[in-house]
Design an enzyme around this catalytic site. Structure first.
Site, PDB file in Angstrom:
ATOM      1  N   ASP A 127      42.549  38.955  38.234  1.00 28.65           N
ATOM      2  CA  ASP A 127      43.324  40.197  38.213  1.00 28.65           C
ATOM      3  C   ASP A 127      43.860  40.488  39.613  1.00 28.65           C
ATOM      4  OD1 ASP A 127      40.987  40.951  39.469  1.00 28.65           O
ATOM      5  OD2 ASP A 127      40.687  42.762  38.291  1.00 28.65           O
ATOM      6  N   ASP A 137      43.333  42.517  42.105  1.00 24.59           N
ATOM      7  CA  ASP A 137      42.498  42.696  43.293  1.00 24.59           C
ATOM      8  C   ASP A 137      41.396  41.656  43.404  1.00 24.59           C
ATOM      9  OD1 ASP A 137      41.108  43.929  41.150  1.00 24.59           O
ATOM     10  OD2 ASP A 137      39.940  45.152  42.543  1.00 24.59           O
ATOM     11  N   SER A 187      43.235  47.704  40.259  1.00 24.98           N
ATOM     12  CA  SER A 187      42.712  46.555  39.523  1.00 24.98           C
ATOM     13  C   SER A 187      43.776  45.980  38.586  1.00 24.98           C
ATOM     14  CB  SER A 187      41.438  46.966  38.775  1.00 24.98           C
ATOM     15  OG  SER A 187      40.814  45.856  38.202  1.00 24.98           O
ATOM     16  N   ASP A 217      38.785  40.548  41.551  1.00 24.95           N
ATOM     17  CA  ASP A 217      37.363  40.654  41.235  1.00 24.95           C
ATOM     18  C   ASP A 217      37.025  40.191  39.819  1.00 24.95           C
ATOM     19  OD1 ASP A 217      38.465  42.836  39.933  1.00 24.95           O
ATOM     20  OD2 ASP A 217      37.242  44.345  40.952  1.00 24.95           O
TER      21      ASP A 217
END
Length: 573
Positions: free
Chosen positions: A298, A300, A146, A302
């Protein structure tokens, strides 16, 4: 230390490859502190899966710790789905070794006779969540850390409903993993069981996202919205521009210097949209382009951070609570206008998020449900309540999930929702910022702040543990001059009224969280992070806002109160 040395020496055997053996030998010979950090514990599953620093050792992300996880999951899948064809889908982000780790994981699943679908290039987490159900898989794996720093990587596990692991599967799988030795891992890849995915899965996801957030705005309204976007060197560059174009938003400016995936995140101190510095380049470009919004995600894809223009035309950052409240308002208001709200509808949020979510939701006559921190718990609410219809929900840490076709926070769909809201409001001669103030006037001015105290390594973990013990044994009697009237302890599932001494049971799974409430509605929550070496304090204060013209003065009053709370509780590094 002898126990740690024994654990390290076990990694000098033929079970481990020569590079690993060499690195462990070097730690034993030259760096006792790093050796201790690398082996003092086994890396655990936290709020968002397993995350850690990459390197050798049981407390690090590497081929063997991930391989052991995967072997355990493979064994578990065979035991709980004995008569099904077993399938898993794997995706990965832009981080160092993510692609390599993804293929190690694929090797183990395939070696255990499990069909593997894998994305050929980096893709965002919400697409992986969607793909689990779309492809009929029992499991999904996302290789990502993340928004953590570059030295981290991680491993998120999704189950057949598309949500991350929750009880009882999480504990059962952890038991399966803990029962294994590293010698039990089967890395013998079966290429016949590994299939690279084409664009069709992504295309259906984008189609569903576009249809899920479509409020029939005019083409002119969409054209009038100017948006600046940055993926912060991460995965959402592969999906956000496509989705906005599909939905009719053509006026999109990209921060080119941050559009290229980069595992070092070289233009930012932290690739975390919660941090104001992360959106500095986007705001700079947005000012040049006279954009209405600056948006970042961010690595990734999400979480999202957004900046909107205030009444003076200056771009200001919204926090996660404000963004969540605005998106929820827009969904509820549009559904109310179209007479689409039903008794079965519900909105979800978390115990450390703003109380305004509950106030706002119930003002629309809709059911509000609360969970522990992490979208896996919101996904569980959806799974556990099939008779109810989920509208949307979020948490303070800059995540939101629109509808349930994805079962995790989804920056792609949330960005489209923000654009719809901003374009709609602009066409009416108002703005996102003005609407936020109106919500405060109508429902109460709630203001939040977050203090994260970083405590690294073995000593830091002990400090965090000691702090939570202290807070339980010696709870504050007053906060900012207000009497504490209620204490919720989620580790014991007990809420205690300090004045009446009455207690009641908290109907939420146990977790290491403490929440204090004062007589005037101030709320302070303490929680060790499940993904980072931090202890977090969530502060919420509130006041009435009689008129929109009072916003600045009331805002200043609430800021002063928050500063007093931080001082009283000693919330400084």
């Amino acid at each position: 230390m002898s126990n740690i040395l024994d654990k390290a020496k076990a990694w000098l055997t033929s079970t481990f490859d020569s590079d690993t053996v060499k690195d462990v030998r070097k730690l034993i010979d030259t760096d006792q502190k790093l050796l201790e950090e690398s082996f003092f514990q086994n890396l655990d599953f936290g709020t968002g899966g397993m995350r850690g620093i990459m390197g050798v050792g049981t407390n690090r992300i590497n081929k063997y710790t991930l391989g052991k996880n995967t072997q355990g999951i493979s064994n578990y899948m065979k035991s709980v789905f004995p008569n099904e064809k077993l399938k898993v889908v794997i995706a990965y982000d832009c981080r160092r070794n993510s692609k390599t780790f993804a293929h190690h994981v694929a090797d183990v699943f395939s070696a255990n006779g499990i069909q593997v679908y894998i994305f050929p290039e980096l893709r965002p987490t919400p697409l992986l969540s969607y793909s689990v159900r779309h492809l009929g898989c029992q499991c999904g794996i996302m290789l990502t850390a993340s928004h953590n720093p570059p030295e981290y990587n991680g491993y998120k596990v999704y189950w057949k409903d598309g949500g991350q692991l929750v009880p009882p599967q999480d504990k059962e799988i952890i038991s399966e993993i803990n029962a294994l030795e590293f010698t039990d891992i089967n890395f013998n890849r079966n290429s016949e069981l590994i299939e690279e995915l084409d664009d069709s899965v992504e295309n259906t996801y984008l189609e569903k996202a576009a249809n899920n957030v479509d409020f029939n705005l005019s083409e002119d309204a969409k054209k009038a919205l100017n948006v600046t976007f940055t993926s912060l060197h991460g995965t959402s560059i592969t999906t956000v521009p496509k989705l906005l174009e599909k939905a009719g938003y053509k006026n999109l400016q990209l921060v080119d210097a941050q559009a290229e995936p980069d595992p070092e995140f070289s233009t930012v101190k932290s690739p975390n949209p919660e941090e104001p510095e992360a959106l500095e380049m986007a705001i700079e470009l947005a000012n040049k382009q006279k954009s209405d919004l600056a948006i970042g995600t961010d690595p990734d894809g999400d979480r999202l951070g957004i900046a909107v223009r205030n009444k003076e035309g200056k771009l200001v950052l919204l926090n996660g609570n404000q963004t969540m409240v605005l998106m929820t308002w827009y969904l509820l208001d549009k559904m109310k206008q179209n007479d689409n709200l039903k008794d079965s509808h519900f909105i979800a949020s978390t115990i450390v998020s703003t109380p305004l979510m509950k106030v706002l939701t119930e003002a629309y006559g809709v059911k509000y449900m609360e969970s522990l921190t992490g979208f896996k718990w919101i996904a569980k609410l959806i799974k556990d309540n099939p008779e109810l219809d989920y509208i949307g929900g979020g948490e303070e840490s800059f995540g939101y999930m629109v509808g349930d076709f994805v079962r995790d926070k989804d920056a792609n769909t949330a960005i489209l929702l923000v654009c719809e809201m901003a374009a709609d409001l602009k066409s009416q001669g108002t703005s996102v910022y003005e609407q936020l103030i109106k919500i405060y006037k109508d429902h109460g001015f709630f203001k939040e702040d977050l203090v994260s105290l970083v405590k690294r390594g073995l000593e830091g973990a002990e400090e965090i543990k000691a702090k939570m013990v202290e807070l339980r044994n010696n709870p504050p009697k007053e906060i900012a001059g207000e009497q504490v009237v209620l204490i919720e302890d989620y580790s014991t599932s007990e809420a205690k009224n300090i004045q009446s001494h009455e207690t009641h049971t908290l109907d939420i799974p146990q977790s290491n969280v403490l929440i204090y409430y004062t007589e005037n509605g101030t709320k302070v929550a303490a929680r060790p992070s499940g993904t980072e070496p931090k202890i977090k304090f969530y502060i919420s204060v509130n006041s009435t806002l009689e008129t929109v013209d009072d916003f600045e003065s009331v805002d200043e009053k609430l800021n002063t109160k928050i500063d007093k709370i931080k001082s009283d509780l000693g919330l400084t590094e």
